[in-house]
Write an enzyme that holds these catalytic residues in place. Structure first.
Site, PDB file in Angstrom:
ATOM      1  N   LYS A 204      30.906   6.632 -37.777  1.00 13.41           N
ATOM      2  CA  LYS A 204      29.788   7.354 -37.161  1.00 13.41           C
ATOM      3  C   LYS A 204      30.375   8.618 -36.678  1.00 13.41           C
ATOM      4  O   LYS A 204      29.584   9.649 -36.911  1.00 13.41           O
ATOM      5  CB  LYS A 204      29.103   6.686 -36.041  1.00 13.41           C
ATOM      6  CG  LYS A 204      28.254   7.396 -35.317  1.00 13.41           C
ATOM      7  CD  LYS A 204      27.833   6.321 -34.053  1.00 13.41           C
ATOM      8  CE  LYS A 204      28.331   6.410 -32.619  1.00 13.41           C
ATOM      9  NZ  LYS A 204      28.237   7.710 -31.881  1.00 13.41           N
ATOM     10  N   ASN A 205      31.180   8.709 -35.803  1.00 16.76           N
ATOM     11  CA  ASN A 205      31.562   9.824 -35.210  1.00 16.76           C
ATOM     12  C   ASN A 205      31.933  10.854 -36.151  1.00 16.76           C
ATOM     13  O   ASN A 205      32.400  12.166 -35.839  1.00 16.76           O
ATOM     14  CB  ASN A 205      32.537   9.664 -33.839  1.00 16.76           C
ATOM     15  CG  ASN A 205      31.794   9.010 -32.793  1.00 16.76           C
ATOM     16  OD1 ASN A 205      30.709   9.082 -32.743  1.00 16.76           O
ATOM     17  ND2 ASN A 205      32.583   8.588 -32.007  1.00 16.76           N
TER      18      ASN A 205
ATOM     19  N   CYS B  61      24.375  10.969 -19.345  1.00 17.42           N
ATOM     20  CA  CYS B  61      24.187   9.952 -19.801  1.00 17.42           C
ATOM     21  C   CYS B  61      24.627   8.764 -18.815  1.00 17.42           C
ATOM     22  O   CYS B  61      25.119   8.835 -17.881  1.00 17.42           O
ATOM     23  CB  CYS B  61      25.063   9.918 -21.122  1.00 17.42           C
ATOM     24  SG  CYS B  61      26.714   9.495 -21.089  1.00 17.42           S
TER      25      CYS B  61
ATOM     26  N   ARG C 194      29.309  14.500 -18.353  1.00 19.04           N
ATOM     27  CA  ARG C 194      29.382  15.028 -19.604  1.00 19.04           C
ATOM     28  C   ARG C 194      29.054  16.246 -19.914  1.00 19.04           C
ATOM     29  O   ARG C 194      27.815  16.472 -20.742  1.00 19.04           O
ATOM     30  CB  ARG C 194      28.776  13.893 -20.775  1.00 19.04           C
ATOM     31  CG  ARG C 194      29.254  12.500 -20.740  1.00 19.04           C
ATOM     32  CD  ARG C 194      29.026  11.709 -22.018  1.00 19.04           C
ATOM     33  NE  ARG C 194      29.529  11.798 -23.108  1.00 19.04           N
ATOM     34  CZ  ARG C 194      29.207  11.256 -24.414  1.00 19.04           C
ATOM     35  NH1 ARG C 194      28.168  10.338 -24.383  1.00 19.04           N
ATOM     36  NH2 ARG C 194      29.904  11.441 -25.536  1.00 19.04           N
TER      37      ARG C 194
ATOM     38  N   ASP D 160      36.531   4.492 -26.366  1.00 20.26           N
ATOM     39  CA  ASP D 160      35.580   3.769 -27.160  1.00 20.26           C
ATOM     40  C   ASP D 160      35.771   2.340 -27.257  1.00 20.26           C
ATOM     41  O   ASP D 160      35.073   1.576 -27.539  1.00 20.26           O
ATOM     42  CB  ASP D 160      35.281   4.377 -28.276  1.00 20.26           C
ATOM     43  CG  ASP D 160      34.219   5.819 -28.130  1.00 20.26           C
ATOM     44  OD1 ASP D 160      33.955   6.155 -26.998  1.00 20.26           O
ATOM     45  OD2 ASP D 160      34.083   6.509 -29.297  1.00 20.26           O
TER      46      ASP D 160
ATOM     47  N   ARG E 198      22.734   1.915 -32.162  1.00 23.49           N
ATOM     48  CA  ARG E 198      23.342   3.360 -32.838  1.00 23.49           C
ATOM     49  C   ARG E 198      24.396   3.472 -33.277  1.00 23.49           C
ATOM     50  O   ARG E 198      24.976   4.538 -33.935  1.00 23.49           O
ATOM     51  CB  ARG E 198      23.323   4.077 -31.237  1.00 23.49           C
ATOM     52  CG  ARG E 198      21.870   4.452 -30.468  1.00 23.49           C
ATOM     53  CD  ARG E 198      22.109   5.198 -29.479  1.00 23.49           C
ATOM     54  NE  ARG E 198      23.011   6.314 -29.791  1.00 23.49           N
ATOM     55  CZ  ARG E 198      23.641   6.939 -28.764  1.00 23.49           C
ATOM     56  NH1 ARG E 198      23.514   6.771 -27.722  1.00 23.49           N
ATOM     57  NH2 ARG E 198      24.420   7.945 -29.139  1.00 23.49           N
TER      58      ARG E 198
HETATM   59  C1  UD1 Z   1      33.316  12.198 -28.754  1.00 26.80           C
HETATM   60  C2  UD1 Z   1      32.745  10.648 -29.128  1.00 26.80           C
HETATM   61  C3  UD1 Z   1      32.852   9.709 -27.983  1.00 26.80           C
HETATM   62  C4  UD1 Z   1      33.975   9.642 -27.503  1.00 26.80           C
HETATM   63  C5  UD1 Z   1      34.761  10.883 -27.030  1.00 26.80           C
HETATM   64  C6  UD1 Z   1      36.220  10.824 -26.424  1.00 26.80           C
HETATM   65  C7  UD1 Z   1      31.230  11.502 -30.734  1.00 26.80           C
HETATM   66  C8  UD1 Z   1      29.886  11.648 -31.461  1.00 26.80           C
HETATM   67  N1  UD1 Z   1      31.325  11.057 -29.525  1.00 26.80           N
HETATM   68  O1  UD1 Z   1      32.377  12.504 -27.525  1.00 26.80           O
HETATM   69  O2  UD1 Z   1      32.341   8.357 -28.750  1.00 26.80           O
HETATM   70  O3  UD1 Z   1      34.089   8.634 -26.268  1.00 26.80           O
HETATM   71  O4  UD1 Z   1      34.670  11.755 -27.905  1.00 26.80           O
HETATM   72  O5  UD1 Z   1      36.936  10.311 -27.687  1.00 26.80           O
HETATM   73  O6  UD1 Z   1      32.023  11.681 -31.582  1.00 26.80           O
HETATM   74  N2  UD1 Z   1      34.251  17.838 -21.458  1.00 26.80           N
HETATM   75  C9  UD1 Z   1      33.904  18.593 -20.368  1.00 26.80           C
HETATM   76  N3  UD1 Z   1      33.291  19.829 -21.008  1.00 26.80           N
HETATM   77  C10 UD1 Z   1      32.922  20.135 -22.243  1.00 26.80           C
HETATM   78  C11 UD1 Z   1      33.180  18.965 -23.268  1.00 26.80           C
HETATM   79  C12 UD1 Z   1      34.009  17.821 -22.639  1.00 26.80           C
HETATM   80  O7  UD1 Z   1      34.325  18.748 -19.363  1.00 26.80           O
HETATM   81  O8  UD1 Z   1      32.205  20.784 -22.458  1.00 26.80           O
HETATM   82  C13 UD1 Z   1      34.997  16.493 -20.963  1.00 26.80           C
HETATM   83  C14 UD1 Z   1      34.196  15.344 -21.223  1.00 26.80           C
HETATM   84  O9  UD1 Z   1      33.457  15.114 -19.951  1.00 26.80           O
HETATM   85  C15 UD1 Z   1      35.308  14.158 -20.987  1.00 26.80           C
HETATM   86  C16 UD1 Z   1      36.170  14.947 -22.071  1.00 26.80           C
HETATM   87  O10 UD1 Z   1      36.152  16.337 -21.729  1.00 26.80           O
HETATM   88  O11 UD1 Z   1      35.810  14.013 -19.863  1.00 26.80           O
HETATM   89  C17 UD1 Z   1      36.361  14.384 -23.520  1.00 26.80           C
HETATM   90  O12 UD1 Z   1      35.019  14.673 -24.042  1.00 26.80           O
HETATM   91  P1  UD1 Z   1      35.045  14.847 -25.731  1.00 26.80           P
HETATM   92  O13 UD1 Z   1      36.102  14.761 -26.113  1.00 26.80           O
HETATM   93  O14 UD1 Z   1      34.145  16.168 -25.469  1.00 26.80           O
HETATM   94  O15 UD1 Z   1      33.902  13.804 -25.912  1.00 26.80           O
HETATM   95  P2  UD1 Z   1      32.659  13.988 -26.819  1.00 26.80           P
HETATM   96  O16 UD1 Z   1      32.802  14.913 -28.010  1.00 26.80           O
HETATM   97  O17 UD1 Z   1      31.268  13.982 -26.111  1.00 26.80           O
END
Ligand code: UD1
Length: 420
Positions: free
Chosen positions: A22-23, A116, A121, A304, A396
């Protein structure tokens, strides 16, 4: 709302097949907006999230078909660079539209995702990066508006190695003028898959599997056919399920190299596993040992699979600590797992699990995709009946979960409720 009725106690025997990731699939679908012509993506899981992304692409003006795991996307006539609140609020990954829309149209309007179930996030890294590439970002009525006269390559340093920000900035920069460098980029297999997809379309991205990506902007991309990688999180969930419940299960169609942190931990806990080229076999063993896990960015143990590990440790011998350093608030499953008899105490971002003799079925509630998976595992370990409510979260992210598990002997069935 549908629910699962689960009777625990059956050991599991047989083969379970892993679906496409999915991701990995969601960013590929978004990246299809960068191209005129028909993209064909194979091994697409039929999930609520892939269907939501399909809806988003259609709102943007792409033509999309989805049948038997094959998605065809033709964004030639796309004309509406907007991701509405109604979709972004149900699936944060809709935010992946930001990069491709800005690159293709020079403007985008995307609902701000908000919080969320597992904490704030933020998306600040996505926005800072887009600004550095020349996008003007404003916020109006809950929407982010981006305008630009054309993106230009830049040096982008991510303070945190974010999967989503790396993906978005890759998609934004492949058509930008000149060179972009992304430092501290995510190295997750889903990002590597996106790089392969973009490079096959004619992008010039170097640094695959490293944390420094160099992107030389190209003027145009071409449509391709592409196969999505196997879902390492789904695979890991079934490996943990088999180890937790016992029996003899072959989890097939996976890439063991993507799961090394997980299989290493399972071996440390005393699980009986055999790693083959494209499959992993898990069979019954003596009682597992309590084993600490700390989540980290890839190649570390994935956040995850944090909730599922807590379920696995429920009846292990001794006490262990499961710490989440990626999402520090991601523990909504803990109070629900306690209802099934798990001895787990939460302090900050660390859950201490003390092994108990047995679990007992109870009504519990899904809170997010992976939290729900941990409840399915605990329910299959437990004596008696568990009702798992709000399984739309599971829908999902897990394709055909109940049929896959029933196929290896689990007593799990879906009770239909009204559509949500
Ligand atoms: C993706 C995955 C999710 C997984 C996560 C971490 C998808 C659709 N989802 O989520 O299932 O749990 O990677 O492996 O692929 N952060 C910030 N600012 C930002 C973006 C992120 O501070 O602009 C922080 C987040 O709060 C978190 C960390 O960075 O603590 C990692 O998040 P991120 O890798 O961005 O997760 P997602 O891409 O949202």
């Amino acid at each position: 709302m549908d629910k699962f009725l689960i009777h625990g106690g059956n050991q599991l025997y047989g083969t379970i097949k892993v679906s496409g990731a999915k991701n990995a699939c969601l960013p590929l679908m978004a990246a299809s907006l960068l191209v005129k012509g028909k993209i064909v993506i194979r091994n697409v899981p039929n999930l609520r999230d892939t269907r939501t992304m399909k809806k988003l692409l259609e709102i943007i003006g792409a033509e999309v078909t989805f049948e038997n795991g094959v998605m065809e996307i033709d964004a030639t006539n796309a004309n509406n660079p907007e991701a509405p609140y109604e979709l972004v609020k149900t699936m944060r990954a809709s935010f992946y539209a930001l990069g491709p829309l800005t690159a293709r149209f020079g403007r985008a309007k995307i609902s701000l995702p908000g919080g969320c179930a597992w904490g704030p996030r933020p998306v600040d890294l996505h926005l800072k990066g887009i600004e550095k590439l020349g996008g003007k970002v404003t916020l109006d009525e809950g929407y982010i508006n981006i305008e630009t006269d054309g993106l230009k390559g830049a040096l982008l340093h991510l303070d945190i190695s974010s999967v989503g920000a790396t993906g978005n900035l890759l998609m934004a920069s492949v058509l930008a003028e000149g060179e972009t460098v992304i430092e501290n980029a995510a190295r997750e297999p889903e990002i590597v898959c996106l790089i392969d997809f973009l490079n096959q379309m004619g992008a010039d991205i170097k640094g695959r599997e490293t944390d420094v990506l160099r992107i030389n902007g190209v003027s145009e991309l071409r449509p391709i056919e592409f196969e999505v990688i196997p879902d390492r999180i789904e695979a890991g969930t079934y490996l943990i399920t088999a180890a937790a419940v016992g029996g003899d299960v072959l989890v097939e169609g996976l890439d063991p190299s993507h799961l090394k942190a997980v299989t290493d931990k399972m071996l440390e806990a005393g699980a009986n596993i055999e790693i083959n080229e494209n499959s992993i076999r898990v069979s019954s063993t003596d009682q597992l040992r309590a084993t600490d896990v700390t989540t980290n960015i890839y190649p570390g143990y994935p956040t995850d699979l944090q909730a599922q590990w807590i379920a696995l440790m429920a009846t292990a011998k001794g006490k262990c600590v499961v710490t989440d350093t990626v999402y520090e608030d991601r523990f909504t499953h803990v109070p629900e797992l306690v209802r099934l008899g798990i001895d787990v105490k939460l302090k900050g971002n660390a859950a201490t699990v003390t092994g108990v003799e047995k679990l007992k079925g109870a009504p519990v509630m899904s809170t997010d995709i992976r939290a729900s998976a941990s409840m399915v595992i605990a329910a299959l370990m437990a004596e008696g009946r568990t009702e798992l409510h709000r399984i739309y979260h599971l829908d999902r992210g897990y394709e055909d979960l109940e049929n896959k598990l029933r196929g290896i002997g689990a007593d799990i069935k879906r009770e239909k409720g009204p559509e949500i």
